[in-house]
Design an enzyme around this catalytic site. Structure first.
Site, short mmCIF file in Angstrom:
data_model
loop_
_atom_site.label_atom_id
_atom_site.label_comp_id
_atom_site.label_asym_id
_atom_site.label_seq_id
_atom_site.Cartn_x
_atom_site.Cartn_y
_atom_site.Cartn_z
CE LYS A 100 77.03 34.65 66.09
NZ LYS A 100 76.81 36.06 65.77
O1 G3P Z 1 74.04 37.90 62.73
C1 G3P Z 1 75.11 38.09 61.84
C2 G3P Z 1 75.14 39.51 61.47
O2 G3P Z 1 75.57 40.31 62.53
C3 G3P Z 1 75.82 39.83 60.22
O3 G3P Z 1 75.05 40.83 59.69
O4 G3P Z 1 74.42 42.68 58.25
O5 G3P Z 1 76.82 42.33 58.91
O6 G3P Z 1 75.72 40.78 57.33
P1 G3P Z 1 75.55 41.71 58.46
#
Ligand code: G3P
Length: 281
Positions: A100
């Site tokens: 990533k």
């Molecule tokens: O896949 C990306 C993710 O982990 C970010 O999620 O909920 O932290 O915006 P969030």
């Protein structure tokens, strides 16, 4: 074969194992924040952590499906070195590692490393290392990532919704629904440079990729609730990566449970006996 894939967005081994045990998961995405969360959980339980063994276990559980591991550097050279190292160390475990890389690793607009993410995507892809290009907030970033050779591009749907609400001083909880067609305030639809919601971001990426037959797969990431899963599926995302809580939420409806209570209380003894009789064999 159902074409939309569901990944689990987690670094918690127990969650990943459980989700895989249901037979509906097609991959794993991790990031440094998710790894931090998983480690904090283990530390709170007083468990010893060996990071290398821990990641190997995740890769084994997910065998046959991709697992994204993120770099931590923010220069071209650091990201390429880390990407190569992570891939060499972990891909032999189950041949399922994706690296990533942030689409733009800069902390500020006038930084010197604006292009370093794209350059690293290009270099790793050239070496045959599959890349998931992350932290995508515009269709044009997704386009650049795909042009550089990324196999996956990850638009962060939920964080777009957060941003639009923050910019407009709207308070919210992380799991709150945000309308896919946009939030109307004072007779105007709020937006971030032409993006009216996280689902709209995914939708615009899908449109561009379909128009130009771009092969990179779109991972709808940063998903906050079940309705958003439906909406990114309708938008044509190739993959939705979901936290365990959202996977669970996808199964819940009041009327399903009410129906279960009614069916259970309506079972007549003759029917129960018949089923139980064959249960024993
Ligand atoms: O896949 C990306 C993710 O982990 C970010 O999620 O909920 O932290 O915006 P969030």
């Amino acid at each position: 074969m159902i074409k939309i894939k569901i990944f689990i967005d987690s670094s918690k081994l127990d969650e990943i194992k459980e989700a895989y045990s249901y037979g509906i998961i097609d991959g794993v995405t991790t990031n440094p924040s998710l790894i931090k969360e998983a480690m904090e959980d283990l530390k709170a339980k007083g468990q010893e952590i060996n990071m290398e063994t821990y990641i190997r276990e995740i890769l084994q559980v997910a065998k046959g499906t991709p697992v994204s591991l993120e770099v931590i550097g923010n220069t071209y050279q650091e990201m390429v070195n880390e990407g190569k190292r992570l891939y060499q160390l972990f891909n032999p475990v189950a041949k399922n590692v994706y690296i990533k890389i942030p689409v733009c690793p800069s902390f500020e607009e006038n930084s010197e490393n604006i292009f370093d993410g794209i350059k690293a995507v290009k270099e790793l892809s050239k070496l045959g290392i599959p890349v998931n290009c992350t932290l995508i907030f515009t269709p044009e970033q997704a386009l650049m990532a795909a042009k550089a050779g990324a196999k996956f591009v990850s638009p962060f749907a939920g964080r777009v919704d957060d941003f639009i609400r923050q910019q407009n001083k709207i308070s919210f909880k992380k799991s709150d629904y945000f309308p896919a067609l946009g939030w109307e305030k004072d007779d105007e639809i709020l937006e971030d440079n032409g993006i009216v919601s996280g689902v709209d971001l995914v939708n615009q990426c899908v449109e561009i990729f379909r128009t130009y037959d771009i092969k990179a797969e779109i991972i709808a990431a940063s998903i906050r609730n079940a309705r958003q899963v439906r909406e990114v599926a309708l938008a044509g995302a190739d993959i939705a990566t979901l936290p365990f809580s959202v996977i669970k939420e996808c199964l819940i409806h009041f009327k399903t449970m009410e129906g279960m209570r009614k069916f259970t209380s309506d079972v007549v003894p003759e029917y129960r006996d018949l089923i139980k009789k064959y249960d024993k064999k």
